[in-house]
Motif scaffolding. Structure first.
Motif, mmCIF file in Angstrom:
data_model
loop_
_atom_site.group_PDB
_atom_site.id
_atom_site.type_symbol
_atom_site.label_atom_id
_atom_site.label_comp_id
_atom_site.label_asym_id
_atom_site.label_seq_id
_atom_site.Cartn_x
_atom_site.Cartn_y
_atom_site.Cartn_z
ATOM 1 N N UNK A 16 0.825 -1.211 0.000
ATOM 2 C CA UNK A 16 0.000 0.000 0.000
ATOM 3 C C UNK A 16 0.857 1.258 0.000
ATOM 4 N N UNK A 17 1.993 1.212 0.682
ATOM 5 C CA UNK A 17 2.976 2.292 0.637
ATOM 6 C C UNK A 17 2.360 3.652 0.955
ATOM 7 N N UNK A 18 1.569 3.690 2.006
ATOM 8 C CA UNK A 18 0.952 4.945 2.424
ATOM 9 C C UNK A 18 1.995 5.897 3.011
ATOM 10 N N UNK A 19 1.634 7.166 3.072
ATOM 11 C CA UNK A 19 2.493 8.150 3.704
ATOM 12 C C UNK A 19 2.657 7.843 5.192
ATOM 13 N N UNK A 20 3.815 8.201 5.739
ATOM 14 C CA UNK A 20 3.967 8.190 7.184
ATOM 15 C C UNK A 20 3.113 9.313 7.768
ATOM 16 N N UNK A 21 2.641 9.138 8.997
ATOM 17 C CA UNK A 21 1.753 10.133 9.621
ATOM 18 C C UNK A 21 2.360 11.552 9.616
ATOM 19 N N UNK A 22 3.631 11.745 9.994
ATOM 20 C CA UNK A 22 4.181 13.103 9.967
ATOM 21 C C UNK A 22 4.173 13.729 8.577
ATOM 22 N N UNK A 23 4.409 12.920 7.544
ATOM 23 C CA UNK A 23 4.375 13.430 6.177
ATOM 24 C C UNK A 23 2.964 13.841 5.790
ATOM 25 N N UNK A 24 1.993 13.029 6.161
ATOM 26 C CA UNK A 24 0.593 13.347 5.859
ATOM 27 C C UNK A 24 0.164 14.624 6.568
ATOM 28 N N UNK A 25 0.591 14.781 7.805
ATOM 29 C CA UNK A 25 0.247 15.995 8.545
ATOM 30 C C UNK A 25 0.865 17.231 7.896
ATOM 31 N N UNK A 50 -1.462 12.082 -7.678
ATOM 32 C CA UNK A 50 -1.088 10.998 -8.582
ATOM 33 C C UNK A 50 -0.567 9.852 -7.723
ATOM 34 N N UNK A 51 -1.365 8.810 -7.589
ATOM 35 C CA UNK A 51 -1.024 7.673 -6.745
ATOM 36 C C UNK A 51 -1.922 7.602 -5.523
ATOM 37 N N UNK A 52 -3.103 7.033 -5.691
ATOM 38 C CA UNK A 52 -4.101 6.998 -4.616
ATOM 39 C C UNK A 52 -3.847 5.896 -3.612
ATOM 40 N N UNK A 53 -3.409 4.723 -4.095
ATOM 41 C CA UNK A 53 -3.345 3.497 -3.294
ATOM 42 C C UNK A 53 -4.728 3.254 -2.676
ATOM 43 N N UNK A 54 -4.795 3.012 -1.383
ATOM 44 C CA UNK A 54 -6.094 2.735 -0.763
ATOM 45 C C UNK A 54 -6.743 3.978 -0.166
ATOM 46 N N UNK A 55 -6.215 5.141 -0.495
ATOM 47 C CA UNK A 55 -6.898 6.382 -0.137
ATOM 48 C C UNK A 55 -6.429 7.068 1.132
ATOM 49 N N UNK A 56 -5.335 6.607 1.730
ATOM 50 C CA UNK A 56 -4.888 7.221 2.984
ATOM 51 C C UNK A 56 -4.590 8.705 2.805
ATOM 52 N N UNK A 57 -3.712 9.039 1.875
ATOM 53 C CA UNK A 57 -3.377 10.453 1.668
ATOM 54 C C UNK A 57 -4.538 11.224 1.058
ATOM 55 N N UNK A 58 -5.369 10.539 0.283
ATOM 56 C CA UNK A 58 -6.540 11.206 -0.305
ATOM 57 C C UNK A 58 -7.498 11.677 0.779
ATOM 58 N N UNK A 59 -7.587 10.932 1.874
ATOM 59 C CA UNK A 59 -8.436 11.361 2.990
ATOM 60 C C UNK A 59 -7.916 12.673 3.572
ATOM 61 N N UNK A 60 -6.612 12.761 3.771
ATOM 62 C CA UNK A 60 -6.021 14.001 4.267
ATOM 63 C C UNK A 60 -6.286 15.165 3.313
ATOM 64 N N UNK A 61 -6.104 14.926 2.019
ATOM 65 C CA UNK A 61 -6.303 15.993 1.035
ATOM 66 C C UNK A 61 -7.775 16.375 0.915
ATOM 67 N N UNK A 62 -8.657 15.384 0.991
ATOM 68 C CA UNK A 62 -10.087 15.682 0.938
ATOM 69 C C UNK A 62 -10.509 16.514 2.141
ATOM 70 N N UNK A 63 -9.979 16.172 3.299
ATOM 71 C CA UNK A 63 -10.277 16.958 4.498
ATOM 72 C C UNK A 63 -9.735 18.386 4.341
ATOM 73 N N UNK A 64 -8.590 18.518 3.700
ATOM 74 C CA UNK A 64 -8.033 19.847 3.443
ATOM 75 C C UNK A 64 -8.964 20.671 2.563
#
Length: 205
Positions: A32-41, A58-72
């Motif tokens: 899944x290669x999601x962002x680390x929490x500090x990077x996402x923050x 570019x590069x959704x994977x399972x949506x971890x970073x997309x959740x952060x960006x959507x909240x933004x």
């Protein structure tokens, strides 16, 4: 971070799940290669503090970073982010995770080859987050250039973990006029580049 209880719960679950999958998967495509929490923050802070409203990931994977960006986007009153994922199974997971985090209205998951999708997208985008195939990132950047706002923010992950693979992208950004860039040693290395808005008659550009 300004997160709802629903978002926080989903993020924590995805962090644990992602760590487990990445530790056991033998095929890189399965990871899944999601962002680390500090990077996402940091990504969230960069997007919200600068008031971004038209974001491409570019590069959704399972949506971890997309959740952060959507909240933004919910915080900046922005448009739904466009996020590209070539793997249909991961794209489906992303849509479900965005729904579970109650931010599905702030994200559009696009399935397909990232370079082909970049060519088809209309824009304009005031922020692009590169978090997929680093080798093809320069081609994607070239296609996106006419679709970027004057003060665009370009962000790329893995600048420290994969220096050889990302070298072409960094060289492409460095060759662009009016861009200031820095590499932040958080997570796998976050490269951030900002284009100074063109001011007519200005001496220094």
């Amino acid at each position: 971070m300004v997160l709802t209880a629903e978002i926080e719960a989903v993020l924590r679950e995805l962090e644990a799940h992602g760590a487990s999958v990445d530790a056991t998967a033998t095929d890189r495509e399965q990871k899944l290669l999601n962002l680390e929490r500090p990077t996402a923050e940091l990504l969230f802070l960069l997007v919200t503090a600068s008031g971004r409203r038209r974001v491409l990931e570019i590069g959704t994977s399972n949506g971890y970073s997309a959740i952060w960006l959507a909240r933004a986007m919910a915080k900046t009153a922005g448009d739904p982010i466009a996020t590209i994922e070539r793997d249909a199974a991961k794209a489906a997971q992303a849509r479900e995770n965005l729904r579970r985090a109650c931010v599905q209205n702030y994200a559009q998951v696009i399935e397909g080859d990232a370079t082909q999708c970049c060519a088809a997208l209309d824009g304009p985008f005031d922020c692009v987050f590169f978090d997929a195939d680093r080798i093809s990132a320069p081609s994607q950047l070239e296609l996106l250039l006419p679709k970027l706002t004057d003060d665009v923010l370009l962000i790329a992950d893995n600048a420290l973990s994969h220096p050889e693979e990302i070298a072409g992208y960094l060289a492409a950004v460095n060759a662009l006029p009016r861009f200031d860039a820095t590499l932040i040693p958080v997570g796998k290395g976050l490269h951030v580049a900002y284009r100074r808005p063109h001011t007519k008659g200005a001496v220094w550009q």
